[in-house]
Enzyme design. Structure first.
Site, PDB file in Angstrom:
ATOM      1  N   ASP A  59       0.080   7.772  11.120  1.00  0.00           N
ATOM      2  CA  ASP A  59      -0.735   6.607  10.738  1.00  0.00           C
ATOM      3  C   ASP A  59      -0.949   5.711  11.956  1.00  0.00           C
ATOM      4  O   ASP A  59       0.009   5.318  12.610  1.00  0.00           O
ATOM      5  CB  ASP A  59      -0.046   5.828   9.608  1.00  0.00           C
ATOM      6  CG  ASP A  59      -0.991   4.873   8.901  1.00  0.00           C
ATOM      7  OD1 ASP A  59      -1.750   4.164   9.582  1.00  0.00           O
ATOM      8  OD2 ASP A  59      -0.962   4.827   7.658  1.00  0.00           O
TER       9      ASP A  59
ATOM     10  N   SER B  56      -5.889   2.334   5.695  1.00  0.00           N
ATOM     11  CA  SER B  56      -5.193   3.612   5.467  1.00  0.00           C
ATOM     12  C   SER B  56      -5.495   4.212   4.096  1.00  0.00           C
ATOM     13  O   SER B  56      -5.357   5.420   3.914  1.00  0.00           O
ATOM     14  CB  SER B  56      -3.679   3.421   5.623  1.00  0.00           C
ATOM     15  OG  SER B  56      -3.389   3.149   6.965  1.00  0.00           O
TER      16      SER B  56
ATOM     17  N   GLU C  55       3.847  12.237   6.709  1.00  0.00           N
ATOM     18  CA  GLU C  55       3.294  11.063   7.382  1.00  0.00           C
ATOM     19  C   GLU C  55       4.321  10.342   8.262  1.00  0.00           C
ATOM     20  O   GLU C  55       5.413   9.999   7.802  1.00  0.00           O
ATOM     21  CB  GLU C  55       2.757  10.040   6.365  1.00  0.00           C
ATOM     22  CG  GLU C  55       2.007   8.911   7.083  1.00  0.00           C
ATOM     23  CD  GLU C  55       1.832   7.634   6.275  1.00  0.00           C
ATOM     24  OE1 GLU C  55       2.535   7.439   5.269  1.00  0.00           O
ATOM     25  OE2 GLU C  55       1.001   6.817   6.686  1.00  0.00           O
TER      26      GLU C  55
ATOM     27  N   HIS D 252       0.502  -2.806  14.350  1.00  0.00           N
ATOM     28  CA  HIS D 252       0.203  -4.114  13.743  1.00  0.00           C
ATOM     29  C   HIS D 252       1.076  -5.219  14.328  1.00  0.00           C
ATOM     30  O   HIS D 252       0.631  -6.343  14.495  1.00  0.00           O
ATOM     31  CB  HIS D 252       0.426  -4.067  12.226  1.00  0.00           C
ATOM     32  CG  HIS D 252      -0.666  -3.374  11.475  1.00  0.00           C
ATOM     33  ND1 HIS D 252      -1.929  -3.889  11.351  1.00  0.00           N
ATOM     34  CD2 HIS D 252      -0.674  -2.198  10.794  1.00  0.00           C
ATOM     35  CE1 HIS D 252      -2.682  -3.065  10.624  1.00  0.00           C
ATOM     36  NE2 HIS D 252      -1.947  -2.026  10.282  1.00  0.00           N
TER      37      HIS D 252
HETATM   38 MG    MG Z   1       0.232   5.072   6.040  1.00  0.00          MG
HETATM   39 ZN    ZN Z   2      -2.494  -0.188   9.322  1.00  0.00          ZN
END
Ligand code: MG
Ligand code: ZN
Length: 345
Positions: free
Chosen positions: A28, A69, A235, A244
């Site tokens: 991600d 996402s 993931e 972030h």
């Molecule tokens: Mg994710």
């Molecule tokens: Zn994000």
């Protein structure tokens, strides 16, 4: 008289070899700078470099130039562009059949693993349908009744400490699942699930340890037993969270853990010979770059340009039967359609 040229004949003979097993790994928030960070900050071999086919995907959602996402995972899991925030629904909020349902109907075992809550946007799209990624309890209610055979991650509180008072752990039991809330361990049961933290798994810098590669190995062993074919989604959820936070140490430690997990998947695929491994990302996070330290070109200063996501294309890596389909530049939804084309007889 019908004349078939030698080249036409050769072309019709050249069919794409089809895999029996598919492992889709999603880092991600992993753009090219994040992947490049492995080269500069990981000690030892980088598993990303073991993939012979590389492509790029365009990641915009139906509502925004920059995806979140949820829309990003809906593209992979359901094959449609949707609005930011949507879980397994199209842009008109209609439910769309996911890849877990497709592969399960083909008789394949299915599994999902995340370092976030298993109800978080990315894994959620592989079994749930919801108008908002924020409805964790609604998303959780889909999992006991889904086609999933193996899962591992966090989010226990969304199953057993719910506002509606239901305890979904008993629903799991009714549907043949054994749930472990303590530790990863081999089990012989029909279906298994690991919910190992209330909300999220710890960060690597807070000693998560080898959860992700270990869960991946456990899933491969479990899903491939009795010679069954399988689909597995893994993931690396928190690479995005490091982005972030604009926290390079957080991001890079999660990226290295994800790279180790790629090693587990590709080691199996190399030995097995009938497994396609696809590695990609839903979007880039942080506008991350490996910048020079001013005029000093011999020092890298990991830098960020946003606290959010960015619009840059993200890389796709593939290994195994069918990998050649994943080269080139294409939309994120094509990941789903390419996988599906490899499943059809
Ligand atoms: Mg994710
Ligand atoms: Zn994000």
């Amino acid at each position: 008289m019908i004349f078939v040229s030698a080249t036409t004949f050769a072309q019709t003979q050249k069919r794409v070899k089809k895999p029996k097993n598919i492992i889709l790994l999603i880092g991600d928030g992993t753009g090219l700078s994040q992947v490049s960070a492995a080269q500069y900050f990981k000690e030892g071999a980088v598993n990303y470099e073991r993939f012979p086919v590389v492509g790029l995907i365009k990641t915009s959602s139906s509502s925004d130039l920059i995806t979140d996402s949820a829309a990003g995972a809906t593209a992979f899991a359901n094959g449609v562009k949707t609005y930011n925030g949507a879980i397994g629904l199209d842009k008109d909020s209609l439910k769309v059949k996911n890849i877990v349902a497709f592969t399960s109907q083909k008789g394949m075992n299915t599994g999902i693993i995340a370092t976030s809550s298993i109800t978080h946007a990315t894994p959620a799209c592989f079994y749930a349908h919801s108008k908002s990624r924020n409805f964790h309890e609604e998303i959780a209610s889909f999992l006991p009744n889904s086609e999933i055979d193996f899962f591992a991650g966090a989010g226990l509180q969304y199953f057993n400490k719910r506002k509606d008072g239901k305890n979904l752990l008993s629903d799991f039991q009714k549907n043949g699942f054994t749930i472990d809330t303590v530790a990863l361990a081999e089990k012989k049961d029909k279906k298994i699930g690991f919910l190992l933290a209330e909300k999220s798994m710890p960060k690597m810098v807070e000693e998560r340890g080898d959860f992700l590669p270990k869960a991946t190995q456990l899933a491969i062993n479990f899903l491939s037993k009795d010679n069954k074919n399988f689909f597995l989604m893994v993931e690396g959820s928190q690479i995005d969270w490091g982005g972030h936070d604009n926290d390079a140490a957080y991001l890079i430690s999660e990226l290295i853990d994800f790279d180790n997990t790629l090693g587990t998947a590709i080691d199996f695929a190399e030995e097995n010979g009938e497994t396609l491994v696809i590695v990609t990302a839903d979007h880039e996070t942080g506008g991350f770059t490996l910048a020079s330290n001013g005029e000093n070109y011999n020092e890298i200063v990991p830098s960020f340009s946003t606290k959010g996501h960015s619009a840059t294309m993200v890389p796709v890596f593939a290994f195994g039967p069918g990998a050649e389909l994943f080269g080139g530049i294409y939309e994120n939804t094509q990941i789903f359609h390419k996988i599906l084309s490899l499943l059809s007889e």
